[in-house]
Scaffold this motif. Sequence first.
Motif, PDB file in Angstrom:
ATOM      1  N   CYS A  10      -5.402  -5.483  -6.016  1.00  0.00           N
ATOM      2  CA  CYS A  10      -6.081  -6.450  -5.155  1.00  0.00           C
ATOM      3  C   CYS A  10      -6.880  -5.710  -4.086  1.00  0.00           C
ATOM      4  N   HIS A  11      -7.783  -6.459  -3.451  1.00  0.00           N
ATOM      5  CA  HIS A  11      -8.649  -5.827  -2.451  1.00  0.00           C
ATOM      6  C   HIS A  11      -9.067  -6.778  -1.326  1.00  0.00           C
ATOM      7  N   LYS A  12      -8.508  -7.985  -1.284  1.00  0.00           N
ATOM      8  CA  LYS A  12      -8.990  -8.984  -0.329  1.00  0.00           C
ATOM      9  C   LYS A  12      -7.896 -10.017  -0.073  1.00  0.00           C
ATOM     10  N   ASP A  13      -8.195 -10.920   0.858  1.00  0.00           N
ATOM     11  CA  ASP A  13      -7.402 -12.132   1.087  1.00  0.00           C
ATOM     12  C   ASP A  13      -5.914 -11.829   1.254  1.00  0.00           C
ATOM     13  N   PRO A  14      -5.532 -11.164   2.353  1.00  0.00           N
ATOM     14  CA  PRO A  14      -4.118 -10.781   2.526  1.00  0.00           C
ATOM     15  C   PRO A  14      -3.150 -11.952   2.498  1.00  0.00           C
ATOM     16  N   GLU A  15      -3.546 -13.096   3.055  1.00  0.00           N
ATOM     17  CA  GLU A  15      -2.635 -14.242   3.064  1.00  0.00           C
ATOM     18  C   GLU A  15      -2.309 -14.705   1.647  1.00  0.00           C
ATOM     19  N   ALA A  16      -3.324 -14.721   0.773  1.00  0.00           N
ATOM     20  CA  ALA A  16      -3.086 -15.122  -0.612  1.00  0.00           C
ATOM     21  C   ALA A  16      -2.190 -14.121  -1.333  1.00  0.00           C
ATOM     22  N   ILE A  17      -2.356 -12.831  -1.038  1.00  0.00           N
ATOM     23  CA  ILE A  17      -1.514 -11.803  -1.657  1.00  0.00           C
ATOM     24  C   ILE A  17      -0.056 -11.972  -1.222  1.00  0.00           C
ATOM     25  N   ILE A  18       0.127 -12.214   0.060  1.00  0.00           N
ATOM     26  CA  ILE A  18       1.488 -12.404   0.586  1.00  0.00           C
ATOM     27  C   ILE A  18       2.146 -13.607  -0.086  1.00  0.00           C
ATOM     28  N   GLN A  19       1.398 -14.708  -0.191  1.00  0.00           N
ATOM     29  CA  GLN A  19       1.941 -15.903  -0.847  1.00  0.00           C
ATOM     30  C   GLN A  19       2.275 -15.630  -2.304  1.00  0.00           C
ATOM     31  N   GLN A  20       1.366 -14.923  -3.000  1.00  0.00           N
ATOM     32  CA  GLN A  20       1.599 -14.631  -4.413  1.00  0.00           C
ATOM     33  C   GLN A  20       2.827 -13.746  -4.590  1.00  0.00           C
ATOM     34  N   ALA A  21       2.972 -12.736  -3.757  1.00  0.00           N
ATOM     35  CA  ALA A  21       4.127 -11.834  -3.855  1.00  0.00           C
ATOM     36  C   ALA A  21       5.427 -12.576  -3.585  1.00  0.00           C
ATOM     37  N   ASN A  22       5.459 -13.366  -2.543  1.00  0.00           N
ATOM     38  CA  ASN A  22       6.690 -14.111  -2.217  1.00  0.00           C
ATOM     39  C   ASN A  22       7.031 -15.128  -3.297  1.00  0.00           C
ATOM     40  N   ARG A  23       6.008 -15.771  -3.846  1.00  0.00           N
ATOM     41  CA  ARG A  23       6.225 -16.797  -4.871  1.00  0.00           C
ATOM     42  C   ARG A  23       6.792 -16.175  -6.144  1.00  0.00           C
ATOM     43  N   LEU A  24       6.236 -15.056  -6.584  1.00  0.00           N
ATOM     44  CA  LEU A  24       6.643 -14.459  -7.858  1.00  0.00           C
ATOM     45  C   LEU A  24       7.948 -13.684  -7.759  1.00  0.00           C
ATOM     46  N   THR A  25       8.327 -13.275  -6.545  1.00  0.00           N
ATOM     47  CA  THR A  25       9.591 -12.539  -6.409  1.00  0.00           C
ATOM     48  C   THR A  25      10.748 -13.436  -5.966  1.00  0.00           C
ATOM     49  N   ALA A  26      10.453 -14.661  -5.562  1.00  0.00           N
ATOM     50  CA  ALA A  26      11.503 -15.559  -5.060  1.00  0.00           C
ATOM     51  C   ALA A  26      12.534 -15.903  -6.129  1.00  0.00           C
ATOM     52  N   THR A  27      12.136 -15.835  -7.396  1.00  0.00           N
ATOM     53  CA  THR A  27      13.059 -16.183  -8.476  1.00  0.00           C
ATOM     54  C   THR A  27      13.752 -14.961  -9.070  1.00  0.00           C
ATOM     55  N   GLY A  28      13.570 -13.791  -8.417  1.00  0.00           N
ATOM     56  CA  GLY A  28      14.294 -12.597  -8.852  1.00  0.00           C
ATOM     57  C   GLY A  28      13.453 -11.558  -9.557  1.00  0.00           C
ATOM     58  N   ASP A  29      12.162 -11.824  -9.747  1.00  0.00           N
ATOM     59  CA  ASP A  29      11.289 -10.821 -10.361  1.00  0.00           C
ATOM     60  C   ASP A  29      10.781  -9.854  -9.288  1.00  0.00           C
ATOM     61  N   PHE A  30       9.942  -8.894  -9.693  1.00  0.00           N
ATOM     62  CA  PHE A  30       9.525  -7.813  -8.806  1.00  0.00           C
ATOM     63  C   PHE A  30       8.004  -7.733  -8.757  1.00  0.00           C
ATOM     64  N   MET A  31       7.498  -6.972  -7.800  1.00  0.00           N
ATOM     65  CA  MET A  31       6.056  -6.763  -7.719  1.00  0.00           C
ATOM     66  C   MET A  31       5.759  -5.405  -7.092  1.00  0.00           C
ATOM     67  N   ALA A  32       4.808  -4.676  -7.708  1.00  0.00           N
ATOM     68  CA  ALA A  32       4.262  -3.442  -7.137  1.00  0.00           C
ATOM     69  C   ALA A  32       2.784  -3.693  -6.849  1.00  0.00           C
ATOM     70  N   ILE A  33       2.367  -3.420  -5.626  1.00  0.00           N
ATOM     71  CA  ILE A  33       1.019  -3.761  -5.178  1.00  0.00           C
ATOM     72  C   ILE A  33       0.196  -2.498  -4.950  1.00  0.00           C
ATOM     73  N   HIS A  34      -1.019  -2.503  -5.499  1.00  0.00           N
ATOM     74  CA  HIS A  34      -2.016  -1.502  -5.111  1.00  0.00           C
ATOM     75  C   HIS A  34      -3.141  -2.239  -4.392  1.00  0.00           C
ATOM     76  N   PHE A  35      -3.324  -1.929  -3.107  1.00  0.00           N
ATOM     77  CA  PHE A  35      -4.377  -2.549  -2.307  1.00  0.00           C
ATOM     78  C   PHE A  35      -5.493  -1.523  -2.151  1.00  0.00           C
ATOM     79  N   ASP A  36      -6.688  -1.900  -2.600  1.00  0.00           N
ATOM     80  CA  ASP A  36      -7.845  -1.001  -2.659  1.00  0.00           C
ATOM     81  C   ASP A  36      -8.017  -0.231  -1.345  1.00  0.00           C
TER      82      ASP A  36
END
Length: 525
Positions: A10-36
């Motif tokens: 990702c490279h933009k829209d920090p609020e959307a990234i935060i929401q996406q990360a919290n949403r996808l990890t809330a059920t027990g999955d994981f996320m690794a982020i590379h921010f440009d």
Amino acid sequence: MAKIAYILLCHKDPEAIIQQANRLTATGDFMAIHFDARARARDFRTIRAALCDNPNVTFAKRRVKCGWGEWSLVRATLNALQAAVDEFPRATHFYMLSGDCMAIKTAEYARAFLDQHDKDFIESFDFFESDWIKTGMKDDRLIYRHYFNERTQKQLFYASYELQKKLNLTRDVPNDIQVQIGSQWWCLRRRTVEAVLSMTRKRRDVMRFFSTTWIPDETFFQTLVRHLIPENEIECRTLTFLMFSDYGMPVTFYNDHYDLLLGQDFLFARKISPDAKELKTRLGRLYAARDVEFKISNEGRNLYKFLSERGRTGQRFASRFWETESSLGRERELLILTCKKWHVAKRMLEQIRKLTNTPAIEYLFHEESTPLPDLGGIQRTLAKRTRHRRALVRMLFDYFETDRMIICLDPSALDLMHDFFSDRSHTRLLRIDCEFADDYLIGHAHRVGLAGEHAAKATLERLLPAIRNDISNEVDQIRDAGFERHWAVAERAFEKDNASAVAQFLDVPMDTAFEVVRTPHLFAD
């Protein structure tokens, strides 16, 4: 049960990234982020601070400055993958995502689906034999070395390419691999990812080859997975639903596409419009839901094809697709350079492009010869470009796959400036004020047809005050327009003042701004 580690570039829209990360990890999955690494430092700090207490989120140890079509995108993906493998030993699958993707199934459904299908999901078609590439460069992506970005360094890209062709500087593909091609949106099992990462450390020849390949994110993982994994363990498809229009542009999904998306045999969809707030809310709630039944119809592509063809079969005078676009997009930034001396603005534009890798286009509403991609005909004439100004710029944002772009406008184009500033997008304006010698104004009079080639000296002397006053009036009208986010640099101003204006306009550090204002021969005629 399957546990998914999402790989997010990702490279933009920090609020959307935060929401996406919290949403996808809330059920027990994981996320690794590379921010440009080219993106704003304060945006990255915002993301890190918001997610620092989430144990299911990690970040690539090294951030890369990314550019479309470059090796940097693969490098960024590998960095995020390595972080995910190291931090999440319980992850069984690794799923490539972008900030424009959203889940169209529940986490429960996704895990059950992956448990049932012990395979890697990745498009991988023979590079030379398949027709996956419809237009543009094909074999030359591989047999020549590509050191420059075609979209932001077009002249250097093609100069290097043509020189290699002229000198016959071709190269061979590493002889034990068969190059494959396909979508960059994949889902791979843990053992596959570990095998790929191991191969990147052992096969420096393969890494060197792909690092100078054009658009390697469509070939690198696709080739290595086929090289390492038996064919019967690969499902040659992506789990991310995406479509392209007849014009080669990605189809964007809006609020009324919810039911259509849920009926597709995919886990995610791309691209979701930034303005589709209702769709995002409904899909966000869906991912954590339980016991949802999905009726898979897979009619999406056929339905879109039918609807898009109606304008050519029976509804001959239906409006063209670009005539329905009314906004550039709420999350987008349009940066405008305006200067009466076009060569001055072009020099600054080229320097900005080099320093920031931001897509930049010269006087597209004033020069017919301005290089533009094929956008279905909308770009062919100045009249059509101006009439469909917002649609044209929106399509250029889509073409460059960016939310930040710079264009040049003549100071006389006040109506265009008003139009762009009235849009929901974020528009910024940098005015470049130049000094005008008499010789330059005389040349200007010849160029615009105010004076003939053999006009008498007395005639030219009478014209000069009127031309000078006309140019001054255009600048005054821009000043009086009251545009927000409007800065100016001037030929006679102090370098520090000009750099400060550029820093605010581009939202870059002062060091970068000084490099812009120190563009060689910036104000020379």
